[in-house]
Design a protein around this motif. Structure first.
Motif, mmCIF file in Angstrom:
data_model
loop_
_atom_site.group_PDB
_atom_site.id
_atom_site.type_symbol
_atom_site.label_atom_id
_atom_site.label_comp_id
_atom_site.label_asym_id
_atom_site.label_seq_id
_atom_site.Cartn_x
_atom_site.Cartn_y
_atom_site.Cartn_z
ATOM 1 N N ASP A 1 81.513 99.708 20.287
ATOM 2 C CA ASP A 1 81.694 100.119 18.886
ATOM 3 C C ASP A 1 81.004 99.147 17.946
ATOM 4 O O ASP A 1 80.367 99.541 16.976
ATOM 5 C CB ASP A 1 83.182 100.171 18.530
ATOM 6 N N VAL A 2 81.165 97.865 18.265
ATOM 7 C CA VAL A 2 80.579 96.839 17.409
ATOM 8 C C VAL A 2 79.056 96.923 17.464
ATOM 9 O O VAL A 2 78.379 96.819 16.436
ATOM 10 C CB VAL A 2 81.069 95.446 17.831
ATOM 11 N N VAL A 3 78.528 97.119 18.659
ATOM 12 C CA VAL A 3 77.076 97.223 18.792
ATOM 13 C C VAL A 3 76.579 98.435 18.009
ATOM 14 O O VAL A 3 75.582 98.366 17.288
ATOM 15 C CB VAL A 3 76.680 97.309 20.279
ATOM 16 N N ALA A 4 77.318 99.544 18.113
ATOM 17 C CA ALA A 4 76.923 100.735 17.358
ATOM 18 C C ALA A 4 76.964 100.463 15.858
ATOM 19 O O ALA A 4 76.082 100.877 15.103
ATOM 20 C CB ALA A 4 77.848 101.899 17.710
ATOM 21 N N LEU A 5 78.001 99.744 15.459
ATOM 22 C CA LEU A 5 78.153 99.387 14.041
ATOM 23 C C LEU A 5 76.945 98.573 13.572
ATOM 24 O O LEU A 5 76.370 98.830 12.513
ATOM 25 C CB LEU A 5 79.438 98.566 13.905
ATOM 26 N N LEU A 6 76.580 97.572 14.392
ATOM 27 C CA LEU A 6 75.454 96.709 14.038
ATOM 28 C C LEU A 6 74.147 97.491 14.051
ATOM 29 O O LEU A 6 73.318 97.353 13.157
ATOM 30 C CB LEU A 6 75.373 95.532 15.012
ATOM 31 N N ALA A 7 73.996 98.331 15.076
ATOM 32 C CA ALA A 7 72.733 99.050 15.205
ATOM 33 C C ALA A 7 72.560 100.050 14.071
ATOM 34 O O ALA A 7 71.441 100.325 13.638
ATOM 35 C CB ALA A 7 72.686 99.754 16.562
#
Lengths: 419, 870
Positions: free
Chosen positions: B472-478
């Protein structure tokens, strides 16, 4: 005109009228089946064609309102206004208590038409029986597959829940009701945006009065053309008139819009009690201006009452006979509005209670010579200048009372002067 | 919709952007429409009905509120008709029905919109003779604000401010109709950290400042536009002075910085400026009795020159040093380091939290970038406690524009309730976590990412692979198009801090946003003092001390070149690295361990406002002015250089920091017997002690140029020559809004400043032990709080330690009990609190509590501290 065969109140006098079995036995939920077989757009078109106008007081064309919803909104809501609080009005209560499924069927059809999957019923807190009946009706409707997932195999989902109000008249105003539904202090919102654009929790929301929704199944079942054949040019369909005051048979009378006020009072409500004469009539609930005895031939329709300087409002006819003290009427009604003012905007909050103070003084025979001028100037500083129509409604009994029965006020001042 | 709309207001044609409210369009046309509830920074309401104007249409005119109606092409508005005038009169009459006419004792009297509008638009006499309604007067809605419900006209500005800007609906309307009043919810006073803003926007005297009320009449005040000295945001404020006392502080609008809000520290914590305990005369330690006694400036400065000079002479310049506070002005910081670098000949200058912290030198790209960002990454930084105005800006972009927050913090900070992600991290594990995130982000970026990860893996063989832990965090950052990465000093100290910042930079770079990395320090002028080179290893303008070209350039400017070898850090100087120390504006000795170390010094000079613990140890105490008494510039966290002009007369004989340093330098130069034109030299020259004569002989070559600074502005002028990117920062040019220096101007060895992704060990608490978290708390026991008004001082919390309720249950500890906490650095006794925001396995002791318990245990050292609770 032939005797009107009640449509909206057809069921209310049957034994166990509130039960789903009774409702089904008399053709209940047939309109829902028909509506679900139509496209939502067709349902909206039908309602639009019927000419149905909102029965909550403002008389806005229902189908037109439904058309205001942004079509691409992912979430839409339907809010059912059962916060019947306008003094003199007791029609919604009757339907909710005696025929809740008639409204619920209208709710489901309306939700289907506008694409809402969630409907909220906001009900006046004091309607203890009504709350029970709403909850029971909803539970039974779930049991019979009229609510929940995939209603009657149509693929349409709808959940309905009931929210009790906490006793504020202002929550009958649609945006104040939405605030209250959200758990906030009940006070009106700024319009625009209208609820159809930004409503409950920011989502497009259609707010409808109970009586309005009760009309919808009949429109679907019998067709817009049938419905549009009832009533006058601009006021279609049947209307429940709540007749109260100095009449022999107060009560709810369902009649086509356009029925003359005199007919309602004399033919249906049994005329004025003790054979007295009418002094004044409030035609649509206390926030509508009074009519005098000379005006009671007016047909009860939106346009005709507007032309007569009043409004259809909720159709609550309050009849006052010749013995009525008009100063007291003005005081009593103002007292109600001052009590119900939400306090948000300046003229209503502050002007209202000053008006009431003067009225109380006059009524008690302690008025001052300049009180009438002061009352008028106060009312002019309030009427039409407030945030919502409550403030304007507050001034109607004072302004129309002063315009029509000024001599009574003057007489009361004169007694004060003599003392 | 066209961008611009033309309408007519009272026959004046005005063109404004579409969507403008009529009331604002009228303002643009120079037409005044009276308002109470309407406020340019708050959503339209339409409650006061003051702004009713006539809209002329084809079907006649109608009255509507100018504050809620938006302009339309061809709209015609009339604000001066008889009808409008009558409505205004009626409405003002209504408002005044219950408003007490206590203007002569009301704080707002003289600057009150209700007064002004009644004069301009109101009825001449009241038509009401009935008694007014009585409600609560002097009703506290918080420890700092009083509400007078009788004066209140229910415009809801305060309610709306707290809702719309603070997202803290702590005030509401209660009762109904004529009984309606504003109140707090039972047992829940207003605690928003910018709550004082509601006093500024109140259109009557209903909300009053408990610290300032009854201390001024608005028309008697001398008003000086200044900047706040509490945190690095640098909010613009106004100093209101009367009879040489600072009566109150109010916010000043600067849309680039603080909009028009300031936090409650900025507003209420100012009594230190004219506190009775302020130092009014220099003090010197009496040779016989060993106590401090009052002295003249000459005596005190001569003592400094003599003693510091002797130490330099005897042991070399590197045995003395200076530690300043990151609150001091740019001018003070610049002259301080210049004194040591050019005159003493050492790079021993630093500040607490200076060289120890891996600070990204360019700060936040711009505060207004917050409003443009869609993701804000906060690493070890809690804006709500450390810089409330940033929290206000962040909440605004979250609430209004749907921005998300990624919060990496050992404690579930207040902002963690907003959409995005909160990653709890144990103190010291930040670098590892950020490393994993960076790797995961790179892995998610496909082929280009593959290569990058290969490189990173090669550099960092033990790096945990791109784990699936944080999809989720990676998606948020991306998904973020314009993210901001903000970190604070708590995660940037020491070796671990280096690794954390490197990992964070990697993460930002992996997302192509390397220039969006921002460090936000703790001191009000931390950016400025770093710009001024108040660091042992960098010169003014961030050039390393080893940079010969810059040393030469500075040498030409100063007359003498700074040494080439780096100086001692703050910790080393305190830890015995020097024999003589000059402390400017920092109470280092508040921590007993530091006090112990300072006692070992041969000579200690302290320049401060109060006789602090540090000053009590000093051999010479120099009384300095506060920010309100001296001209100075301050650089905020977005590199905005702002003026802080003198707002009140200096207290006693105290002098501005820069002026003291100038006088000291003049004496120093005089003692050296050259470069002096002030006439001090001849007086001092005849009795030159031995060391000076020797020094003069020893020093050949170029001489120090004289310190000729009659004003702070002249210091700023020299700063413009020393620090290239300050070249345009002239006092006049700064104006009242300040100027930002461009981050692009800073090319000197910063981008390749040796940051690399170093492997960082992870820490975990051993059984029975807790890791110490010492992040800041807004109301702490810092020096200015201790010398604040009573109403503010009572907000200083009793020292406490907070644990997660689960930990309390497991350890069978009761809330409220007194526990002994022991770490390798010390031991303290604290009251136990349960706090769900504290992560299991950690204890939270906020920084700067009374007695400095967190610091005693070793907090703020940049290494994980294990604590045993007994």
């Amino acid at each position: 005109m032939a005797e009107w065969e009640p449509v909206l109140l057809a069921n209310v006098h049957r034994p166990n009228s509130e039960k789903i079995g009774t409702y089904l036995a008399h053709g209940g939920y047939q309109a829902l089946r028909k509506a679900l077989s139509m496209s939502p757009e067709a349902v909206v078109a039908e309602v639009k064609a019927s000419g149905l106008r909102g029965r909550g007081g403002a008389g806005f064309p229902t189908g037109v309102k439904w058309g205001f919803l942004p079509p691409d909104a992912p979430v839409k809501y339907l809010a059912v206004n059962t916060d019947e609080g306008e003094p003199g009005t007791f029609k919604d209560r009757l339907i909710v208590e005696r025929d809740p499924h008639a409204i619920l069927e209208g709710v489901i059809i309306a939700a289907y038409a506008i694409g809402a999957h969630r409907a909220f019923v906001y009900i006046r807190g004091e309607f203890f029986l009504g709350v029970k009946r709403w909850i029971k009706a909803i539970a039974d409707a779930y049991q019979h597959g009229f609510l929940g997932k995939d209603i009657l195999g149509s693929g349409f989902d709808l959940d309905v829940s009931v929210h009790r109000g906490a006793g504020a008249y202002i929550c009958g105003e649609e945006t104040a009701m939405l605030e209250s539904l959200e758990g906030k202090r009940g006070q009106p919102r700024l319009k625009p945006p209208y609820p159809a654009q930004v409503g409950l929790w920011g989502r497009p929301t259609i707010v409808q009065n109970v009586e309005t929704l009760a009309n919808v199944p009949h429109i679907i079942l019998r067709g817009a053309a049938w419905y549009a054949s009832i009533g006058t040019e601009q006021s279609k369909g049947p209307k429940i008139f709540c007749v109260s005051g100095h009449v022999n048979r107060p009560g709810n009378y369902e009649l086509p819009l356009g029925t003359p006020l005199r007919e309602i009072i004399e033919k249906y409500a049994g005329g004025v009690r003790y054979g007295r004469h009418i002094k004044a009539v409030i035609p649509g609930g206390v926030s509508t201006p009074m009519l005098t005895a000379r005006q009671i031939d007016v047909p009860m329709a939106f346009e005709t009452l507007a032309a007569a300087g009043s409004a259809l409002g909720t159709g609550a006819v309050i009849v006052m006979d010749e013995t009525t003290d008009m100063v007291e009427v003005a005081r009593r009604i103002t007292d109600f509005f001052v009590h119900e003012s939400c306090g948000a905007c300046v003229p209503c909050r502050l002007g209202g209670f000053r008006m009431l103070e003067r009225l109380e003084a006059i009524a008690r025979g302690r008025g001052r010579p300049d009180d009438l001028a002061k009352l008028e100037s106060l009312a002019r500083g309030i009427s039409g200048l407030t945030f919502c129509p409550l403030g304007t409604g507050m001034c109607e009994p004072v302004l129309s009372g002063l315009a029509l029965y000024r001599d009574e006020f003057v007489a009361r001042l004169n007694t004060a002067a003599k003392r | 919709m066209p961008d611009q709309v033309t309408l007519t207001i009272d026959d004046v044609k005005v063109t404004v952007p579409a969507g403008t409210l009529v009331v604002d369009a009228a303002k643009a046309a120079g037409i005044d429409i009276p308002v109470f509830c309407s406020h340019p920074k708050l959503d339209p309401l339409g409650a006061c009905r003051m702004c009713l104007v006539e809209f002329v249409g084809s079907r006649g005119s109608r009255l509507d509120t100018a504050c809620t109606v938006r302009v339309a092409e061809g709209m015609a508005v009339r604000t001066n008709t008889e009808q409008v005038k009558a409505v205004r009169e009626a409405n003002l009459g209504f408002i005044l029905i219950n408003h007490p006419l206590d203007c002569p004792i009301c704080d707002k009297g003289g600057e009150c919109p209700l007064q002004d509008q009644t004069m301009a638009y109101g009825p001449g006499v009241s038509q009401f003779v009935e008694p007014k309604r009585h409600k609560n007067k002097r009703y506290p809605i918080s420890d700092l604000i009083l509400l007078d419900q009788e004066r209140c006209i229910l415009c809801w500005r305060c309610i709306r401010y707290l809702e719309e800007w603070e997202d803290k609906p702590q005030l509401g309307l209660f009762e109904r109709g004529g009984e309606t009043m504003i109140d707090t919810f039972p047992g829940q006073p207003v605690d928003a950290k910018t709550s004082g803003s509601i006093i500024d926007i109140c259109p009557v005297g209903a909300l009053t400042n408990r610290v300032a009320r009854f201390r001024y009449r608005p028309w008697e005040l001398k008003k000086t536009p200044s900047v706040c000295n509490h945190c690095p945001v640098g909010c613009n404020l106004r100093l209101d002075e009367r009879v040489h006392a600072l009566r109150r502080i109010v916010a000043r609008e600067n849309m680039a910085v603080n909009d028009e809000w300031i936090c409650d520290k900025g507003r209420f914590v100012h009594q230190f400026v004219d506190h009775p305990e302020r130092l009014k005369k220099p003090l010197v330690r009496d040779a016989q009795r060993g106590t401090l006694r009052e002295a003249t400036w000459d005596e005190a400065l001569d003592r400094v020159v003599e003693k510091l000079g002797a130490l330099v002479e005897a042991n070399g310049p590197n045995t003395v040093g200076g530690i300043a506070s990151p609150r001091v002005s740019n001018e003070a910081a610049y002259l301080f380091q210049k004194f040591f670098r050019a005159l003493v000949g050492t790079n021993n200058v630093d500040f607490a939290g200076g060289s120890a912290v891996r600070a990204w030198p360019t700060g936040l790209s711009a505060i207004t970038d917050i409003a443009r960002s869609d993701l804000i990454v906060l690493v070890g930084f809690d804006p709500s406690e450390a810089a409330p105005l940033l929290a206000v800006h962040i909440k605004r972009v979250v609430l209004r524009k749907g921005a998300k927050l990624l919060i990496i913090h050992p404690r579930r900070i207040e902002l963690a309730k907003y959409p995005g992600a909160y990653l709890p991290v144990l103190p010291g594990n930040e670098a590892a976590l950020l490393g994993e995130l960076a790797a995961a982000v790179q892995a998610s970026k496909g082929v280009r990412g593959q290569e990058a990860r290969g490189k990173q893996a090669a550099r960092n063989p033990q790096s945990p692979g791109p784990g699936p832990q944080y999809p989720d965090v990676v998606a948020l950052l991306a998904a973020a198009k314009s993210p901001l990465f903000i970190y604070g000093p708590d995660v940037a100290r020491g070796e671990r801090g280096r690794a954390t910042v490197a990992a964070l930079l990697n993460l930002a770079t992996a997302l192509g946003q390397g220039d969006k990395l921002a460090y936000i320090g703790a001191g009000a002028n931390e950016q400025g003092v770093r710009d001024m080179g108040l660091l042992p290893d960098t010169l003014p303008g961030y050039a390393p001390v080893s940079d010969a070209a810059v040393r030469e350039r500075l040498g030409k400017l100063w007359g003498l070149q700074p040494p080439a070898e780096a100086g001692q850090t703050c910790a080393r100087m305190i830890g015995g690295g020097v024999k003589g120390l000059f402390v400017m504006g920092d109470n280092l000795a508040a921590l007993p361990a530091v006090a112990e170390a300072l006692r070992k010094l041969d000579f200690l000079v302290v320049q401060d406002l109060f006789l602090t613990e540090t000053a009590q140890l000093a051999d010479v105490v120099l009384p300095a002015c506060s920010f309100a008494e001296a001209d100075g510039t301050y650089t905020n966290l977005e590199r905005r250089v702002q003026r802080g002009p003198q707002g009140i007369r200096a207290v006693g004989e105290s002098k501005a920091d820069w002026a003291i340093l100038t006088a000291l330098a003049e004496k120093w130069l005089a003692a050296e017997g050259r470069g002096d034109r002030s006439g001090v030299a001849p007086a001092a020259a005849p009795e030159l002690p031995d060391w000076k004569r020797k020094k003069r002989k020893a020093k050949t070559g170029p001489a120090a140029k004289p310190w000729n600074y009659p004003t702070a502005q002249s210091v700023l002028e020299e700063i413009g020559k020393a620090v290239p990117f300050y070249a345009t920062m002239r006092w006049e040019a700064l104006g009242e809004g300040g100027l930002q220096w461009s981050a692009r101007d800073l090319r000197v060895g910063v981008r390749d400043s040796g940051l690399s992704n170093t492997q960082s060990p992870t820490s975990n608490p051993r059984p029975g032990e807790f890791l110490l978290v010492s992040s800041p708390l807004f109301w702490d026991a810092s020096l200015f709080m201790q010398y604040a008004a009573d109403q503010v001082r009572q907000l200083i919390p009793a020292p406490f330690v907070a644990l997660n309720p689960a930990d309390l249950a497991t350890a069978k500890l009761a809330e409220g009990s007194q526990m002994t906490l022991t770490s390798p650095h010390g031991s303290v006794i604290l009251t136990l609190k349960a706090d769900a925001s504290v992560q299991p396995g950690t204890v939270w002791i906020p920084a700067t509590l009374p007695g400095l318990p967190a610091e005693t245990l070793g907090g703020g050292r940049g290494e994980p501290i294990s604590v045993v609770v007994r």
